[in-house]
Design an enzyme around this catalytic site. Structure first.
Site, PDB file in Angstrom:
ATOM      1  CG  LEU A  82      -1.986  -1.033   1.366  1.00 58.11           C
ATOM      2  CD1 LEU A  82      -2.747  -0.842   2.676  1.00 58.11           C
ATOM      3  CD2 LEU A  82      -2.948  -1.003   0.189  1.00 58.11           C
ATOM      4  CG  ASP A  83       0.208   4.439  -2.781  1.00 53.34           C
ATOM      5  OD1 ASP A  83       1.054   3.690  -3.286  1.00 53.34           O
ATOM      6  OD2 ASP A  83      -0.703   4.998  -3.432  1.00 53.34           O
ATOM      7  NE  ARG A  84       5.453   8.555   4.981  1.00 54.77           N
ATOM      8  CZ  ARG A  84       4.983   9.657   5.557  1.00 54.77           C
ATOM      9  NH1 ARG A  84       4.044  10.371   4.940  1.00 54.77           N
ATOM     10  NH2 ARG A  84       5.439  10.057   6.730  1.00 54.77           N
ATOM     11  CB  THR A 104      -3.226   3.783   0.863  1.00 58.03           C
ATOM     12  OG1 THR A 104      -3.268   4.716  -0.224  1.00 58.03           O
ATOM     13  CG2 THR A 104      -4.422   2.860   0.772  1.00 58.03           C
TER      14      THR A 104
END
Length: 304
Positions: A136-138, A140
């Site tokens: 996951l993105d930072r 998210t």
């Protein structure tokens, strides 16, 4: 802790089969076999070493012993709170908070989920490095699937390609979406002026996102999303492309007036467990900042 080992009971169906063929049929790649051969692993029949040329006989017990893994020199264990939703000898499911990077990078060399997991492994005396299956993105939040061993990662990645790892996301986007549900099918590639940002472009890689409206609010839509592909920033790029950027996502045209990160989280994770041989499903609650945004907008439209 003993080395990661897979054990098989050979039945009549596999009597007379070469061990090499049996291993290939059970997802053990040539790369894995090379690793076993040259880096301290073993192939054992009833406890005695054999080669891949061994002819299997019904009633034998095969043990595939994988070599210990070496952690990257640049990644250090760090103690941190981890919200572990599920854990067994092979797999972890973690509920990652927003603001925590999944793996180290040039901008975030430490303080990541991977650093925390490495510390967790050390406490368990587990000789392994971190294998993130669903990154996951930072900013998210939500559920992340982690494999505890390189071979488990290989098996889960193969299952992912076969559609046996599924994620459902929830997001809050700007504007009121007209259609109750639909599909965004638009290729995504790197934006020419940035090393981070992506965009829809004809020469990009195929990307497909399915959406379903959960609730329409004044100026916003709460939406559920599922991915057929896993391109970088896919949901963020696709929703911005159709005119509904995520709230808080200033990289793709969203406003941070109501939330200071992209309003996106991985709500549900379902996968076929390659060892338990059954489907597992986990769900995470709506994060507090997203719930607050929804309640704030709702209350602003409630008659007094």
């Amino acid at each position: 802790m003993p080395p990661f080992t897979m054990t098989f009971s050979i039945d009549e169906q596999h009597d007379g089969k070469l061990l090499r063929q049996f291993l290939q049929e059970n997802g053990i790649s040539r790369t894995a076999l090379t690793d076993i051969k040259f880096h301290g692993g073993a192939l054992l029949i009833d406890g005695r070493p054999v080669t891949v040329r061994h002819v299997l006989r019904a009633g034998e017990t095969l043990s595939v012993v994988f070599p210990p893994e070496r952690t990257s020199d640049w990644m250090d264990p760090e103690e941190m709170p981890l919200h572990i939703v599920y854990e067994d000898d092979y797999i972890l499911v973690v509920d990652k908070p927003a603001g925590l990077a999944t793996i180290p990078s040039r901008h975030h060399p430490g303080g990541t989920l991977a650093n925390g997991l490495l510390h967790h492994y050390r406490r368990q005396r587990l000789d392994s490095t971190v294998h993130i299956v669903t990154r996951l993105d930072r900013d998210t939040s939500g559920l992340v699937l982690v494999a505890k061993h390189r071979h488990v990662h290989h098996l889960l990645s193969t299952l992912q390609q076969k559609g046996k790892v599924a994620r459902t996301y929830e997001a809050i986007c700007h504007g009121v979406m007209v259609d109750d549900e639909g599909t965004i099918d638009a290729p995504i590639g790197r934006r020419g002026d940035s090393i981070i940002a992506r965009e829809v472009r004809e020469d990009g890689k195929p990307a497909v996102t399915h959406f379903r409206v959960l609730e329409r609010l004044r100026g916003y839509t709460h939406v559920s999303l599922q991915l057929e592909t896993g391109r970088t920033h896919q949901i963020r790029v696709h929703l911005a492309y159709v005119g509904h950027p995520l709230a808080g996502d200033d990289l793709y045209g969203g406003s941070r007036e109501m939330i200071d990160r992209q309003a996106l989280y991985s709500r549900q994770l379902s996968f076929f467990h390659p060892f338990a041989r059954r489907w597992l499903t986990f769900a995470a609650p709506l994060p507090g900042d997203m719930a607050h945004l929804i309640e704030t907008v709702r209350s602003s439209t409630t008659p007094t």
